[in-house]
Design a protein around this motif. Structure first.
Motif, PDB file in Angstrom:
ATOM      1  N   ASN A  18       0.826  -1.208   0.000  1.00  0.00           N
ATOM      2  CA  ASN A  18       0.000   0.000   0.000  1.00  0.00           C
ATOM      3  C   ASN A  18       0.860   1.258   0.000  1.00  0.00           C
TER       4      ASN A  18
ATOM      5  N   ALA B 207       2.811   2.976   1.484  1.00  0.00           N
ATOM      6  CA  ALA B 207       3.360   3.482   2.750  1.00  0.00           C
ATOM      7  C   ALA B 207       4.146   4.766   2.555  1.00  0.00           C
ATOM      8  N   LEU B 208       3.586   5.699   1.775  1.00  0.00           N
ATOM      9  CA  LEU B 208       4.226   7.012   1.665  1.00  0.00           C
ATOM     10  C   LEU B 208       3.786   7.858   2.846  1.00  0.00           C
ATOM     11  N   PHE B 209       4.676   8.752   3.291  1.00  0.00           N
ATOM     12  CA  PHE B 209       4.329   9.626   4.407  1.00  0.00           C
ATOM     13  C   PHE B 209       3.517  10.792   3.853  1.00  0.00           C
ATOM     14  N   PRO B 210       2.240  10.907   4.264  1.00  0.00           N
ATOM     15  CA  PRO B 210       1.362  11.883   3.621  1.00  0.00           C
ATOM     16  C   PRO B 210       1.763  13.331   3.890  1.00  0.00           C
ATOM     17  N   HIS B 211       2.560  13.568   4.950  1.00  0.00           N
ATOM     18  CA  HIS B 211       2.893  14.955   5.276  1.00  0.00           C
ATOM     19  C   HIS B 211       4.184  15.406   4.608  1.00  0.00           C
ATOM     20  N   ARG B 212       4.798  14.505   3.826  1.00  0.00           N
ATOM     21  CA  ARG B 212       6.061  14.875   3.194  1.00  0.00           C
ATOM     22  C   ARG B 212       5.891  14.956   1.684  1.00  0.00           C
TER      23      ARG B 212
ATOM     24  N   TYR C 125      13.708   9.731   2.317  1.00  0.00           N
ATOM     25  CA  TYR C 125      13.560   9.374   3.734  1.00  0.00           C
ATOM     26  C   TYR C 125      14.661   8.427   4.219  1.00  0.00           C
TER      27      TYR C 125
ATOM     28  N   GLU D  26       8.050  18.328  -5.808  1.00  0.00           N
ATOM     29  CA  GLU D  26       7.390  19.123  -4.773  1.00  0.00           C
ATOM     30  C   GLU D  26       5.928  18.723  -4.558  1.00  0.00           C
TER      31      GLU D  26
ATOM     32  N   MET E 270       2.644  16.531  -3.346  1.00  0.00           N
ATOM     33  CA  MET E 270       2.372  15.724  -2.154  1.00  0.00           C
ATOM     34  C   MET E 270       1.830  14.367  -2.629  1.00  0.00           C
TER      35      MET E 270
ATOM     36  N   ARG F  11      12.091   5.654  -3.351  1.00  0.00           N
ATOM     37  CA  ARG F  11      12.580   5.735  -1.969  1.00  0.00           C
ATOM     38  C   ARG F  11      13.549   4.587  -1.689  1.00  0.00           C
TER      39      ARG F  11
ATOM     40  N   ASP G  63       1.143   0.509   8.763  1.00  0.00           N
ATOM     41  CA  ASP G  63       2.057   0.260   7.638  1.00  0.00           C
ATOM     42  C   ASP G  63       3.086   1.383   7.521  1.00  0.00           C
ATOM     43  N   LEU G  64       2.711   2.591   7.943  1.00  0.00           N
ATOM     44  CA  LEU G  64       3.693   3.676   7.912  1.00  0.00           C
ATOM     45  C   LEU G  64       4.752   3.471   8.994  1.00  0.00           C
TER      46      LEU G  64
ATOM     47  N   CYS H  74       7.057   0.914   7.803  1.00  0.00           N
ATOM     48  CA  CYS H  74       7.938   1.467   6.787  1.00  0.00           C
ATOM     49  C   CYS H  74       9.095   2.219   7.446  1.00  0.00           C
TER      50      CYS H  74
ATOM     51  N   PHE I  65      13.219   1.159   7.145  1.00  0.00           N
ATOM     52  CA  PHE I  65      14.327   1.979   6.667  1.00  0.00           C
ATOM     53  C   PHE I  65      15.333   2.273   7.782  1.00  0.00           C
TER      54      PHE I  65
ATOM     55  N   LEU J 202       7.680  11.002  11.804  1.00  0.00           N
ATOM     56  CA  LEU J 202       6.440  10.426  11.298  1.00  0.00           C
ATOM     57  C   LEU J 202       5.257  10.681  12.230  1.00  0.00           C
TER      58      LEU J 202
ATOM     59  N   LEU K  12       2.055  13.528  11.897  1.00  0.00           N
ATOM     60  CA  LEU K  12       0.737  12.985  11.544  1.00  0.00           C
ATOM     61  C   LEU K  12      -0.275  13.188  12.666  1.00  0.00           C
TER      62      LEU K  12
END
Lengths: 400, 281
Positions: free
Chosen positions: A113, A115-120, A128, A158, A160, A176, B180-181, B184, B188, B199, B203
């Motif tokens: 899924n 697993a991207l960080f939504p705030h970055r 990352y 740039e 999102m 990534r 899952d975040l 992740c 890493f 993170l 959030l």
């Protein structure tokens, strides 16, 4: 390039997992052990090697333990027993700090899924791993941009993640991982959440990238088509255990048991079967320099066929003669096959897929010759034999 | 008949014991706090009222980017000034500011602790339940022997009353980060600290801000109640009006409280909304 060695890895979920081992030794199955002890057998005595630079696809239905297995490789899931070595280093014996370094330096993971960080931003997501590794910001941005360009997302730095489509998001996930230039890529159902066309593109792209990078890749999938396309080798899992390990051809042609055969049956056979796998040895051939119409006709009668391929002294295909033309030529008293030979005949290569063969054979009045790279006759495909081969595989799969 | 179990007497004894042995410390703290509070109040009162009002309106405009909120601020504070409640209002704002800052600076770290460690969570959560269901007035009583009548006792009971939402929502926000975040971040090679800072806290920020918002509102309501132990301010005006049965004065002070509450709420809500969509500002 680093290889991975997996030796007798077990993962038992639950309290006091050691209780499961005597039962496993007695040969009890996953369900029985769950019923008796409440323990879940995630991975059951799995051993195999992944060679440096190889793509191994671990395949199985959901609950087969494939995702647990791949997490045992970087210890996101702690194996209950067994040993994992990456490049000779015993991963299972690493201290927490060493394990973090392994994850930062050597293994990178791509998730189902995304697993991207939504705030970055896209660039900050791609960078990352480097950020965690401690790469200075300038170099990090540079490498993240390169990785994004590699996966075709130049110019999206740039944006999102929420602004991207699923396919693009997974490209960021791949970038990534690639930005780290890891020796090992762990891809957990990386393309399963994408729609089929995009999935196909991503598979092609991964293969193209792999030509250049030669990473060691462990790819988890529940899709046999995907496994056949990507895998140098395929590991088939069921109930936590390995059922079969082999090349895609091995799996298709010699399914180890009914479970594998059922899997194989789901594959669209017309896409997987090629001319080579359905062709027969030609029953007879006419030799241009040696045989006249009489000899050709005799060979046809003997094999009860109505036409014959003609080859030259080096066994290369030059044409085709029919029984009627041969009879007529005998009556005229001529004896050179060149005079009656058709030379504009349709041929295919060994790799031509069965799907195309069906189309070609549909209105072809004579058998289809399969040629090898040097133009020699490798075999013959006749319609009956093609359909028979396909039906046979279907039946085998059903019976199993 | 069963003899009465001395719950109240036991607690009283415990509090008395504490008062006897640590009140020198709490009284010293009280003195310190008192001067801090009057410094904040003094600073707020140092500006002429009209300038303060204009500056506050501009600040809300800058924080929320909504002209409506700025106008509300301007008119609301103007009305308060006009009703002659300016000094009481500033005193209330100072109390709310100091209480909120204290509550948040204890609450957020506690919430983070509770999110990261199950034992901490199991200890903190029942205490929070008690803190939230106990009638707010009860906190006033033990505050007096420790800090003496006045503003510091008010701040103390306000902090206790207002802190739970900050703790709870911080904890919730962090625990709601999708697994899952988190996985992740682990894959890493992040340390626990990196995972938290890079993170989980970003959030959780909108949820945490919602908790801070609630803390501010609870602090405001408690500061009014704390007028009973000498907190003065707008609450003091209400209290005075009750004792003298001055309905008009009571409503005037009440309206002042509503105006302060509305301004604080709007500003905090919009700050929260902005952190949720940082690109849509």
């Amino acid at each position: 390039m680093l290889g991975i060695e997996i030796e007798h890895v077990y993962k038992i979920f639950g309290k006091n997992p050691e209780r499961a081992f005597p039962l496993l030794e007695q040969g009890l199955g996953k369900q029985e052990i769950m019923a008796r002890t409440g323990l879940g057998v995630g991975v059951d005595n799995v051993s195999f090697d992944v060679r440096p630079g190889e793509i191994v696809v671990v395949m199985g239905l959901s609950g087969s333990g494939k995702s647990t297995l791949v997490r045992c490789l970087n210890r996101l899931v702690e194996p209950t027993r067994g040993r994992v070595r990456i490049g000779g280093q015993d991963v299972t014996a690493l201290s927490p700090d060493e394990l973090r370094r392994l994850r930062q330096e050597r293994t990178a993971m791509v998730f189902q899924n995304f697993a991207l960080f939504p705030h970055r931003s896209v660039a900050d997501n791609a960078g990352y791993g480097l950020e965690i590794r401690g790469t200075p910001p300038d170099l990090r941005r540079e490498k993240a941009r390169e990785a994004l360009a590699t996966v075709g997302l130049a110019g999206w730095e740039e944006a999102m993640p929420a602004q991207l489509s699923g396919g693009m998001q997974q490209r960021v996930g791949l970038a990534r991982a690639l930005a780290l230039d890891p020796a090992i890529l762990l891809m957990d159902e990386a393309f399963s959440a994408l729609d089929p066309l995009i999935r196909r593109d991503m598979q092609d792209e991964l293969l193209a990238l792999q030509e250049d990078m030669r990473k060691t890749i462990v790819f988890i999938s529940h899709d046999l088509d995907e496994a056949l396309r990507l895998g140098d080798r395929i590991v088939l899992m069921k109930d936590g255990a390995v059922v079969q390990i082999g090349t895609p051809e091995d799996i298709l042609t010699n399914p180890a048991d009914g479970y594998v055969a059922r899997f194989v049956a789901e594959v669209d056979i017309t896409k997987v079967l090629t001319a080579e796998s359905v062709m027969r040895k030609p029953a007879a051939l006419a030799h241009l320099e040696l045989d006249g119409p009489r000899a050709a006709l005799r060979k046809m009668k003997k094999e009860s066929i109505s036409s014959l391929f003609v080859v030259d002294g080096t066994h290369r295909l030059v044409g085709l003669v029919g029984a009627e033309e041969c009879s007529a030529q005998i009556e005229r008293g001529e004896r050179d096959l060149r005079a009656i030979m058709r030379t504009d005949i349709r041929t295919v290569e060994r790799e031509t897929p069965a799907q195309e063969l069906i189309r070609i054979l549909h209105d072809l009045p004579y058998p289809l010759a399969v040629l090898d790279a040097r133009g020699r006759v490798a075999g013959v495909v006749v319609r009956g034999a093609l359909l028979g081969a396909m039906a046979e595989r279907g039946r085998n799969a059903d019976a199993a | 008949m069963l003899p009465k179990i001395p719950v109240g007497r036991g607690l009283e004894a415990a509090v008395n014991f504490l008062v006897e042995h640590v009140s020198w410390l709490t009284r010293a703290f009280s003195a310190l706090m008192e001067s801090g509070l009057s410094a904040v109040e003094g600073a707020l009162l140092a500006l002429p009222a009209w300038l303060f009002i204009v500056l506050t309106a501009l600040l809300t405009l800058f924080l929320t980017r909504r002209r409506g909120t700025a106008v509300l601020t301007l008119l609301g504070l103007g009305l308060i000034l006009n009703m002659g409640l300016w000094k009481a209002t500033v005193s209330t704002i100072a109390l709310v500011l100091v209480s909120t800052l204290s509550a948040v600076s204890f609450g957020i770290p506690l919430g983070i602790g509770a999110a990261m460690s199950a034992p901490v969570r199991r200890t903190v959560m029942p205490v929070l339940d008690v803190m939230q269901t106990m009638p707010a007035f009860v906190y006033l009583i033990p505050a007096i022997p420790f800090f003496g009548l006045g503003k510091v006792a008010a701040v103390f009971s306000t902090v206790i009353f207002a802190m739970p939402p900050s703790i709870r929502l911080t904890c919730l926000g962090i625990r709601q980060v999708p697994p899952d975040l988190k996985e992740c971040a682990e894959a890493f090679g992040s340390t626990r600290w990196q995972r938290l800072v890079k993170l989980e806290l970003p959030l959780a920020a909108p949820t945490i801000l919602a908790g801070v918002n609630q803390t501010v509102m609870l602090a405001l309501s408690m500061v009014v109640i704390a007028a009973m132990i000498g907190a003065k301010g707008l609450g003091g005006e209400v209290w005075k009006a009750i004792q003298r049965l001055q309905m008009g004065a009571g409503f005037e002070a009440g309206i002042g409280i509503v105006i302060v509450a509305m301004i604080l709420d709007r500003v905090l809500q919009h700050c929260g909304a902005r952190t949720k969509n940082p690109k849509n500002t």
